[in-house]
Design a protein around this motif. Structure first.
Motif, mmCIF file in Angstrom:
data_model
loop_
_atom_site.group_PDB
_atom_site.id
_atom_site.type_symbol
_atom_site.label_atom_id
_atom_site.label_comp_id
_atom_site.label_asym_id
_atom_site.label_seq_id
_atom_site.Cartn_x
_atom_site.Cartn_y
_atom_site.Cartn_z
ATOM 1 N N UNK A 100 0.827 -1.204 0.000
ATOM 2 C CA UNK A 100 0.000 0.000 0.000
ATOM 3 C C UNK A 100 0.863 1.256 0.000
ATOM 4 N N UNK A 101 1.931 1.243 0.773
ATOM 5 C CA UNK A 101 2.801 2.426 0.877
ATOM 6 C C UNK A 101 3.397 2.799 -0.473
ATOM 7 N N UNK A 102 3.958 1.823 -1.187
ATOM 8 C CA UNK A 102 4.601 2.219 -2.439
ATOM 9 C C UNK A 102 3.574 2.465 -3.551
ATOM 10 N N UNK A 103 2.401 1.800 -3.492
ATOM 11 C CA UNK A 103 1.352 2.079 -4.475
ATOM 12 C C UNK A 103 0.817 3.501 -4.295
ATOM 13 N N UNK A 104 0.672 3.938 -3.047
ATOM 14 C CA UNK A 104 0.222 5.312 -2.780
ATOM 15 C C UNK A 104 1.306 6.315 -3.169
ATOM 16 N N UNK A 105 2.540 6.037 -2.755
ATOM 17 C CA UNK A 105 3.649 6.961 -3.012
ATOM 18 C C UNK A 105 3.861 7.164 -4.512
ATOM 19 N N UNK A 106 3.743 6.104 -5.289
ATOM 20 C CA UNK A 106 3.946 6.203 -6.732
ATOM 21 C C UNK A 106 2.668 6.615 -7.466
ATOM 22 N N UNK A 107 1.516 6.249 -6.926
ATOM 23 C CA UNK A 107 0.258 6.547 -7.596
ATOM 24 C C UNK A 107 -0.194 7.986 -7.464
ATOM 25 N N UNK A 108 0.150 8.620 -6.342
ATOM 26 C CA UNK A 108 -0.323 9.986 -6.121
ATOM 27 C C UNK A 108 0.183 10.972 -7.178
ATOM 28 N N UNK A 109 1.485 11.000 -7.489
ATOM 29 C CA UNK A 109 1.928 11.942 -8.522
ATOM 30 C C UNK A 109 1.354 11.641 -9.909
ATOM 31 N N UNK A 110 1.024 10.382 -10.167
ATOM 32 C CA UNK A 110 0.429 10.030 -11.460
ATOM 33 C C UNK A 110 -0.951 10.663 -11.590
ATOM 34 N N UNK A 111 -1.764 10.524 -10.544
ATOM 35 C CA UNK A 111 -3.102 11.124 -10.597
ATOM 36 C C UNK A 111 -3.045 12.638 -10.398
ATOM 37 N N UNK A 112 -2.056 13.111 -9.664
ATOM 38 C CA UNK A 112 -1.856 14.555 -9.495
ATOM 39 C C UNK A 112 -1.702 15.202 -10.877
ATOM 40 N N UNK A 113 -0.924 14.564 -11.727
ATOM 41 C CA UNK A 113 -0.682 15.093 -13.069
ATOM 42 C C UNK A 113 -1.975 15.149 -13.883
ATOM 43 N N UNK A 114 -2.790 14.089 -13.793
ATOM 44 C CA UNK A 114 -4.059 14.053 -14.520
ATOM 45 C C UNK A 114 -5.002 15.127 -13.986
ATOM 46 N N UNK A 115 -5.116 15.228 -12.662
ATOM 47 C CA UNK A 115 -6.004 16.232 -12.061
ATOM 48 C C UNK A 115 -5.571 17.647 -12.428
ATOM 49 N N UNK A 116 -4.269 17.856 -12.487
ATOM 50 C CA UNK A 116 -3.736 19.170 -12.840
ATOM 51 C C UNK A 116 -4.095 19.519 -14.284
ATOM 52 N N UNK A 117 -3.987 18.541 -15.183
ATOM 53 C CA UNK A 117 -4.309 18.788 -16.592
ATOM 54 C C UNK A 117 -5.802 19.026 -16.799
ATOM 55 N N UNK A 118 -6.612 18.541 -15.866
ATOM 56 C CA UNK A 118 -8.054 18.777 -15.948
ATOM 57 C C UNK A 118 -8.451 20.117 -15.341
ATOM 58 N N UNK A 119 -7.439 20.893 -14.902
ATOM 59 C CA UNK A 119 -7.690 22.263 -14.464
ATOM 60 C C UNK A 119 -7.825 22.473 -12.981
ATOM 61 N N UNK A 120 -7.591 21.427 -12.173
ATOM 62 C CA UNK A 120 -7.703 21.583 -10.724
ATOM 63 C C UNK A 120 -6.442 22.219 -10.151
ATOM 64 N N UNK A 121 -6.627 23.055 -9.148
ATOM 65 C CA UNK A 121 -5.490 23.756 -8.529
ATOM 66 C C UNK A 121 -5.672 23.808 -7.012
ATOM 67 N N UNK A 122 -4.620 24.242 -6.341
ATOM 68 C CA UNK A 122 -4.691 24.520 -4.909
ATOM 69 C C UNK A 122 -5.100 23.336 -4.049
ATOM 70 N N UNK A 123 -5.894 23.621 -3.018
ATOM 71 C CA UNK A 123 -6.324 22.587 -2.072
ATOM 72 C C UNK A 123 -7.131 21.493 -2.748
ATOM 73 N N UNK A 124 -7.946 21.863 -3.738
ATOM 74 C CA UNK A 124 -8.759 20.858 -4.430
ATOM 75 C C UNK A 124 -7.874 19.861 -5.163
#
Length: 333
Positions: free
Chosen positions: A254-278
């Protein structure tokens, strides 16, 4: 058993899965390339273990599930209602005549826009169940907005059935961010007699609960319901049964799946226009699959984003090789 023996056993199992259930989608060179995403031998071994637990549904199983959806979630409930309304009749001809009337006054709709998987599967749904193409519409065909007031374009229709391949969090069926909820709201305003169903091939228990809680639909059902035991890191996870604890560590995975998975989805969320706390909250929410679903699930036409991102991520911004690629939605031109 040595680590090398464990690894060879896992690769042997994956080879059998690939040849029998996975449509030869995962050959050894792809496995090795995917494993290169991980930094340590221990991570690679545990990633290989996760892959050995992956559930994949090819074209033939999906077509069969579409038959089941029509038969078990649409046809049988209607027949039960017809019999009940006709003194529990066993007259086959009468039942079939009444059923055809009900079917004629039904419209099937894919969830999402015409390019998404819900609409894509309607083609196979129509074929497998030998249905007229006249029974299928888009959401923007349901309402007549040409006059001063909104009207129903098909006043004879008494049943709208939304069909989806997968429901994870339930947000797609209940959110204002797409055209489904506004359409359902308008139908309900214009007629209280119309029944609206949301039927899925697969759904998580929490997703079904969330859609039901919305109150939008008269019926919400799935052919296959995935309870919390299908979550990789749940206390009662089927992915990490007690017998495997000797070799594979759930908390470490779980630790390494979360650690590696978060930046992957962060990138997708960022490209969809989300910023800041959201952006931060959404990335936490999705690090182990959208809605924290923690699944190991894929279909021949795509991999849901509710599956662990380390399985499917394939965007240009981060160097990551997927093992079951997801064709992510692109919202901008």
């Amino acid at each position: 058993m040595t680590e090398i023996e464990i690894q060879e056993n896992l690769k042997a199992k994956i080879k059998v899965l690939n040849e029998t259930l996975w449509d030869n989608r995962v050959l050894n060179p792809s496995i090795e390339k995917w494993l290169s995403n991980f930094s340590s031998d221990k991570e690679k071994l545990h990633a290989l273990y996760l892959l050995s637990k992956f559930m994949y549904f090819g074209a033939v199983p999906m077509r069969n599930l579409l038959k089941s959806l029509f038969r078990d979630l649409y046809r049988y409930p209607l027949i039960e209602s017809i019999r009940k309304n006709n003194k529990d009749t066993l007259d086959v001809d009468l039942i079939e005549e009444k059923f055809k009337e009900e079917e004629k006054n039904t419209r099937f709709i894919g969830v999402g826009n015409p390019s998404e998987s819900g609409a894509h599967l309607l083609y196979f749904f129509r074929q497998e169940n030998k249905l007229s193409k006249k029974l299928f519409v888009y959401t923007d065909e349901i309402l007549d907005r040409s006059g001063a007031t909104i009207k129903l374009k098909f006043p004879e229709v008494k049943h709208y059935v939304f069909i989806d391949d997968f429901c994870g969090s339930g947000s797609q069926a209940t959110s204002d961010d797409n055209n489904i909820k506004p359409c359902v709201d308008e139908i309900k305003k214009l007629s209280t007699d119309i029944q609206i169903s949301y039927l899925m091939l697969f759904a998580t228990s929490s997703g079904i609960k969330n859609v039901k809680k919305s109150g939008l639909y008269d019926r919400v059902e799935a052919v296959i319901e995935l309870d919390d035991t299908y979550k990789c890191f749940d206390a009662n996870s089927r992915v990490f049964p007690q017998r495997d604890n000797l070799y594979f560590e759930k908390d470490f995975t779980r630790e390494f799946c979360y650690r590696l998975g978060r930046p992957l989805f962060y990138n997708i969320n960022q490209k969809e226009g989300h910023t800041g706390d959201k952006l931060e909250k959404l990335s936490d929410y999705a690090a182990l699959g959208w809605g924290d679903c923690q699944l190991l699930l894929g279909f021949f036409h795509n991999t849901p984003d509710n599956t662990l991102p380390i399985i499917w991520y394939d965007e240009d911004d981060i160097d990551w090789f997927p093992i079951f690629k997801r064709y992510n939605k692109k919202y901008s031109f």
